[in-house]
Design a protein around this motif. Structure first.
Motif, PDB file in Angstrom:
ATOM      1  N   VAL A  42       3.852 -56.771 -39.855  1.00  0.00           N
ATOM      2  CA  VAL A  42       3.156 -57.988 -39.432  1.00  0.00           C
ATOM      3  C   VAL A  42       2.210 -57.682 -38.279  1.00  0.00           C
ATOM      4  O   VAL A  42       1.086 -58.197 -38.216  1.00  0.00           O
ATOM      5  CB  VAL A  42       4.174 -59.078 -39.031  1.00  0.00           C
ATOM      6  CG1 VAL A  42       3.452 -60.339 -38.584  1.00  0.00           C
ATOM      7  CG2 VAL A  42       5.104 -59.402 -40.188  1.00  0.00           C
ATOM      8  N   ALA A  43       2.649 -56.827 -37.353  1.00  0.00           N
ATOM      9  CA  ALA A  43       1.794 -56.452 -36.226  1.00  0.00           C
ATOM     10  C   ALA A  43       0.545 -55.730 -36.704  1.00  0.00           C
ATOM     11  O   ALA A  43      -0.549 -55.901 -36.149  1.00  0.00           O
ATOM     12  CB  ALA A  43       2.570 -55.563 -35.255  1.00  0.00           C
ATOM     13  N   GLU A  44       0.693 -54.925 -37.764  1.00  0.00           N
ATOM     14  CA  GLU A  44      -0.459 -54.219 -38.318  1.00  0.00           C
ATOM     15  C   GLU A  44      -1.509 -55.205 -38.822  1.00  0.00           C
ATOM     16  O   GLU A  44      -2.714 -55.010 -38.634  1.00  0.00           O
ATOM     17  CB  GLU A  44      -0.011 -53.315 -39.460  1.00  0.00           C
ATOM     18  CG  GLU A  44      -1.141 -52.506 -40.073  1.00  0.00           C
ATOM     19  CD  GLU A  44      -0.681 -51.727 -41.293  1.00  0.00           C
ATOM     20  OE1 GLU A  44      -1.556 -51.262 -42.038  1.00  0.00           O
ATOM     21  OE2 GLU A  44       0.542 -51.624 -41.508  1.00  0.00           O
ATOM     22  N   ARG A  45      -1.060 -56.309 -39.434  1.00  0.00           N
ATOM     23  CA  ARG A  45      -2.014 -57.313 -39.896  1.00  0.00           C
ATOM     24  C   ARG A  45      -2.753 -57.944 -38.728  1.00  0.00           C
ATOM     25  O   ARG A  45      -3.946 -58.231 -38.812  1.00  0.00           O
ATOM     26  CB  ARG A  45      -1.285 -58.384 -40.726  1.00  0.00           C
ATOM     27  CG  ARG A  45      -0.774 -57.873 -42.060  1.00  0.00           C
ATOM     28  CD  ARG A  45      -0.481 -59.025 -43.006  1.00  0.00           C
ATOM     29  NE  ARG A  45       0.634 -59.861 -42.566  1.00  0.00           N
ATOM     30  CZ  ARG A  45       1.894 -59.645 -42.896  1.00  0.00           C
ATOM     31  NH1 ARG A  45       2.225 -58.603 -43.658  1.00  0.00           N
ATOM     32  NH2 ARG A  45       2.844 -60.454 -42.491  1.00  0.00           N
ATOM     33  N   ALA A  46      -2.024 -58.187 -37.623  1.00  0.00           N
ATOM     34  CA  ALA A  46      -2.672 -58.771 -36.443  1.00  0.00           C
ATOM     35  C   ALA A  46      -3.733 -57.824 -35.887  1.00  0.00           C
ATOM     36  O   ALA A  46      -4.831 -58.247 -35.498  1.00  0.00           O
ATOM     37  CB  ALA A  46      -1.634 -59.079 -35.370  1.00  0.00           C
ATOM     38  N   GLY A  47      -3.416 -56.531 -35.875  1.00  0.00           N
ATOM     39  CA  GLY A  47      -4.386 -55.563 -35.385  1.00  0.00           C
ATOM     40  C   GLY A  47      -5.554 -55.373 -36.320  1.00  0.00           C
ATOM     41  O   GLY A  47      -6.684 -55.077 -35.894  1.00  0.00           O
ATOM     42  N   ALA A  48      -5.310 -55.547 -37.624  1.00  0.00           N
ATOM     43  CA  ALA A  48      -6.365 -55.346 -38.621  1.00  0.00           C
ATOM     44  C   ALA A  48      -7.489 -56.361 -38.480  1.00  0.00           C
ATOM     45  O   ALA A  48      -8.582 -56.158 -39.029  1.00  0.00           O
ATOM     46  CB  ALA A  48      -5.771 -55.404 -40.023  1.00  0.00           C
ATOM     47  N   VAL A 103      -4.544 -55.467 -27.383  1.00  0.00           N
ATOM     48  CA  VAL A 103      -3.307 -54.728 -27.152  1.00  0.00           C
ATOM     49  C   VAL A 103      -2.278 -55.337 -28.093  1.00  0.00           C
ATOM     50  O   VAL A 103      -1.924 -56.514 -27.959  1.00  0.00           O
ATOM     51  CB  VAL A 103      -2.835 -54.837 -25.688  1.00  0.00           C
ATOM     52  CG1 VAL A 103      -1.479 -54.142 -25.511  1.00  0.00           C
ATOM     53  CG2 VAL A 103      -3.872 -54.239 -24.741  1.00  0.00           C
ATOM     54  N   VAL A 104      -1.834 -54.575 -29.068  1.00  0.00           N
ATOM     55  CA  VAL A 104      -0.933 -55.084 -30.103  1.00  0.00           C
ATOM     56  C   VAL A 104       0.510 -54.770 -29.707  1.00  0.00           C
ATOM     57  O   VAL A 104       0.851 -53.612 -29.438  1.00  0.00           O
ATOM     58  CB  VAL A 104      -1.255 -54.456 -31.468  1.00  0.00           C
ATOM     59  CG1 VAL A 104      -0.307 -54.990 -32.538  1.00  0.00           C
ATOM     60  CG2 VAL A 104      -2.705 -54.742 -31.852  1.00  0.00           C
ATOM     61  N   VAL A 105       1.336 -55.820 -29.655  1.00  0.00           N
ATOM     62  CA  VAL A 105       2.745 -55.661 -29.290  1.00  0.00           C
ATOM     63  C   VAL A 105       3.602 -55.811 -30.540  1.00  0.00           C
ATOM     64  O   VAL A 105       3.429 -56.755 -31.315  1.00  0.00           O
ATOM     65  CB  VAL A 105       3.165 -56.707 -28.232  1.00  0.00           C
ATOM     66  CG1 VAL A 105       4.642 -56.551 -27.870  1.00  0.00           C
ATOM     67  CG2 VAL A 105       2.305 -56.574 -26.981  1.00  0.00           C
ATOM     68  N   THR A 106       4.523 -54.880 -30.711  1.00  0.00           N
ATOM     69  CA  THR A 106       5.449 -54.936 -31.842  1.00  0.00           C
ATOM     70  C   THR A 106       6.833 -54.515 -31.382  1.00  0.00           C
ATOM     71  O   THR A 106       7.015 -54.055 -30.241  1.00  0.00           O
ATOM     72  CB  THR A 106       4.979 -54.016 -32.990  1.00  0.00           C
ATOM     73  OG1 THR A 106       5.831 -54.200 -34.111  1.00  0.00           O
ATOM     74  CG2 THR A 106       5.003 -52.554 -32.568  1.00  0.00           C
ATOM     75  N   THR A 107       7.812 -54.680 -32.240  1.00  0.00           N
ATOM     76  CA  THR A 107       9.145 -54.128 -32.017  1.00  0.00           C
ATOM     77  C   THR A 107       9.354 -53.018 -33.051  1.00  0.00           C
ATOM     78  O   THR A 107       8.565 -52.874 -33.987  1.00  0.00           O
ATOM     79  CB  THR A 107      10.227 -55.220 -32.141  1.00  0.00           C
ATOM     80  OG1 THR A 107      10.019 -55.953 -33.352  1.00  0.00           O
ATOM     81  CG2 THR A 107      10.172 -56.166 -30.962  1.00  0.00           C
ATOM     82  N   PRO A 108      10.393 -52.214 -32.920  1.00  0.00           N
ATOM     83  CA  PRO A 108      10.500 -51.015 -33.760  1.00  0.00           C
ATOM     84  C   PRO A 108      10.695 -51.263 -35.250  1.00  0.00           C
ATOM     85  O   PRO A 108      10.261 -50.440 -36.060  1.00  0.00           O
ATOM     86  CB  PRO A 108      11.728 -50.288 -33.177  1.00  0.00           C
ATOM     87  CG  PRO A 108      11.879 -50.818 -31.794  1.00  0.00           C
ATOM     88  CD  PRO A 108      11.421 -52.236 -31.860  1.00  0.00           C
ATOM     89  N   GLN A 109      11.363 -52.355 -35.645  1.00  0.00           N
ATOM     90  CA  GLN A 109      11.703 -52.500 -37.060  1.00  0.00           C
ATOM     91  C   GLN A 109      10.461 -52.636 -37.922  1.00  0.00           C
ATOM     92  O   GLN A 109       9.448 -53.194 -37.515  1.00  0.00           O
ATOM     93  CB  GLN A 109      12.659 -53.679 -37.296  1.00  0.00           C
ATOM     94  CG  GLN A 109      12.096 -55.040 -36.987  1.00  0.00           C
ATOM     95  CD  GLN A 109      12.487 -55.516 -35.614  1.00  0.00           C
ATOM     96  OE1 GLN A 109      12.391 -54.771 -34.652  1.00  0.00           O
ATOM     97  NE2 GLN A 109      12.929 -56.761 -35.523  1.00  0.00           N
ATOM     98  N   GLN A 110      10.552 -52.129 -39.130  1.00  0.00           N
ATOM     99  CA  GLN A 110       9.385 -52.041 -40.002  1.00  0.00           C
ATOM    100  C   GLN A 110       8.835 -53.414 -40.392  1.00  0.00           C
ATOM    101  O   GLN A 110       7.631 -53.576 -40.569  1.00  0.00           O
ATOM    102  CB  GLN A 110       9.746 -51.241 -41.264  1.00  0.00           C
ATOM    103  CG  GLN A 110       9.963 -49.757 -40.991  1.00  0.00           C
ATOM    104  CD  GLN A 110       8.752 -49.114 -40.329  1.00  0.00           C
ATOM    105  OE1 GLN A 110       7.629 -49.251 -40.792  1.00  0.00           O
ATOM    106  NE2 GLN A 110       8.992 -48.419 -39.224  1.00  0.00           N
ATOM    107  N   ALA A 111       9.713 -54.413 -40.521  1.00  0.00           N
ATOM    108  CA  ALA A 111       9.238 -55.753 -40.873  1.00  0.00           C
ATOM    109  C   ALA A 111       8.291 -56.277 -39.798  1.00  0.00           C
ATOM    110  O   ALA A 111       7.225 -56.833 -40.096  1.00  0.00           O
ATOM    111  CB  ALA A 111      10.414 -56.707 -41.058  1.00  0.00           C
ATOM    112  N   ALA A 112       8.664 -56.085 -38.531  1.00  0.00           N
ATOM    113  CA  ALA A 112       7.798 -56.525 -37.432  1.00  0.00           C
ATOM    114  C   ALA A 112       6.538 -55.675 -37.372  1.00  0.00           C
ATOM    115  O   ALA A 112       5.439 -56.171 -37.087  1.00  0.00           O
ATOM    116  CB  ALA A 112       8.553 -56.451 -36.111  1.00  0.00           C
TER     117      ALA A 112
END
Length: 376
Positions: free
Chosen positions: A260-266, A248-257
């Motif tokens: 980084v969240a995309e890398r964690a999910g990848a 379960v990948v948690v992120t905040t709305p801003q593109q910078a976050a």
């Protein structure tokens, strides 16, 4: 044949569960003796797993309540003893089988436990708050839930759940403390005060393995793991030790976050794990006066992460929910009570319950299971 008072007392004791092991004391071999006087006074000999058991008085109260309700009983006394080493070994074998190499029950082919590893690309996105509230919301539906604080360097789950008790060790088993019906384990329970944990990769892997294999979790429906931020050793160890765990990948709305969240999910693409979905935290702030929503940190980060991960993995990754920014969520965490329990009607609590319901609707999947197929 009418059962005797002693027989009815033993039936009543079968309704008393050990608070740590969550199984009847009669089944665990904890009842040493039951004596009933002609006048109906009952004396129960009860064996504790360890001396100085912190839940001794809880057991006493449960025994007295159940036995006193038996017709013909005029009084109840409880005499405590302590199991011998041989009795503790027998108990361990009964609960966890013969101990050879460490066995992680959640990785067994027949396991029905849903395991969710809550991940984030960076710290400060509210991953731990999301974890404890999802766990509490899931337990509220009647499911048996465990929470493993695998964020070794930044452990915060015990505080957020108000856990004050410490684990109890019985032979090679570790009994986790409970809070709000959740079985909780964290490295923070083994450190003095606020001391930091300074460990390298191999030690992290061994600690995680011990928490998964040596802790007596019981029959869990769901296990939530609060992972450290990023794509380091713990994330890889989880993929190795529990291949069926879903992210379960948690992120905040801003593109910078979001990036980084995309890398964690990848990481899932390399470890062949499933991604249960994406949670966008701090998605918007509701005005307390007019109700208008202000998107303080921008918009669309969660949706973009879900879309990119779907393309990367070749499978649909849903946006599970958008959690609003809520000061009560922070306050409840500091107070040690999940928001979904403290203020269930708060907008953030309602959204968190919806996310928990969407996770509950998912199947465990086939990863790590034997399909029992025979080629012709």
């Amino acid at each position: 044949m009418t059962p005797s008072v002693a027989d009815r007392v033993r039936e009543a004791l079968a309704r008393v569960h050990d608070p740590e092991i969550h199984r009847p004391v009669t089944e665990l071999g904890m009842v040493a003796s039951v004596d009933v006087s002609p006048a109906g006074a009952v004396r129960v000999g009860l064996l504790l797993t360890v001396s100085g058991c912190p839940l001794r008085e809880t057991l006493r109260g449960d025994v007295v309540r159940e036995v006193a309700a038996v017709p013909g009983v005029t009084g109840v006394e409880v005499d405590f003893g302590v199991m011998s080493e041989e009795q503790r070994r027998t108990l361990q074998q009964r609960l966890m089988g013969e101990r050879g190499a460490r066995v992680i029950p959640f990785a067994a082919p027949g396991s029905t436990t849903q395991v969710y590893a809550v991940a984030s690309g960076k710290g400060g996105v509210g991953k731990s708050s999301v974890t404890v509230n999802l766990a509490a919301a899931t337990a509220r539906t009647g499911r048996t839930v465990g929470v493993l604080d695998a964020d070794v360097y930044g452990h915060s789950v015990p505080r957020m759940l108000g856990v004050r008790g410490l684990p109890t060790q019985v032979e090679q088993m570790i009994m986790p403390p409970t809070a709000y019906g959740l079985r909780v384990m964290s490295v923070g329970m083994f450190t003095a005060g606020n001391s930091p944990v300074v460990w390298r990769g191999p030690m992290l892997h061994r600690a995680l393995e011990q928490f998964l294999a040596d802790v007596y979790w019981g029959d869990l429906d769901v296990l939530f793991l609060d992972l450290p931020p990023g794509t380091g050793d713990i994330a890889l160890s989880v993929a190795h030790l529990i291949p069926s765990a879903q992210l379960v990948v948690v992120t905040t709305p801003q593109q910078a976050a979001a990036e980084v969240a995309e890398r964690a999910g990848a990481v899932a693409a390399q470890t062949q794990q499933r991604i249960a979905g994406v949670v966008e935290n701090m998605a918007w702030l509701g005005c307390p006066h007019c109700g208008e929503r202000a998107e303080v940190f921008g918009a669309g980060g969660g949706a973009s992460v879900a879309e990119r991960l779907s393309r990367l993995l070749g499978a649909h990754v849903p946006l599970l929910g958008r959690i609003p920014l809520d000061a009560e969520l922070r306050k409840s965490g500091d107070a040690g009570e999940p928001l979904v329990l403290a203020s269930p009607d708060a907008p953030a609590a309602r959204e968190l319950r919806d996310v928990a319901a969407r996770l509950a609707a998912r199947g465990r999947g086939l990863a790590g299971r034997r399909l029992k197929l025979t080629p012709r």
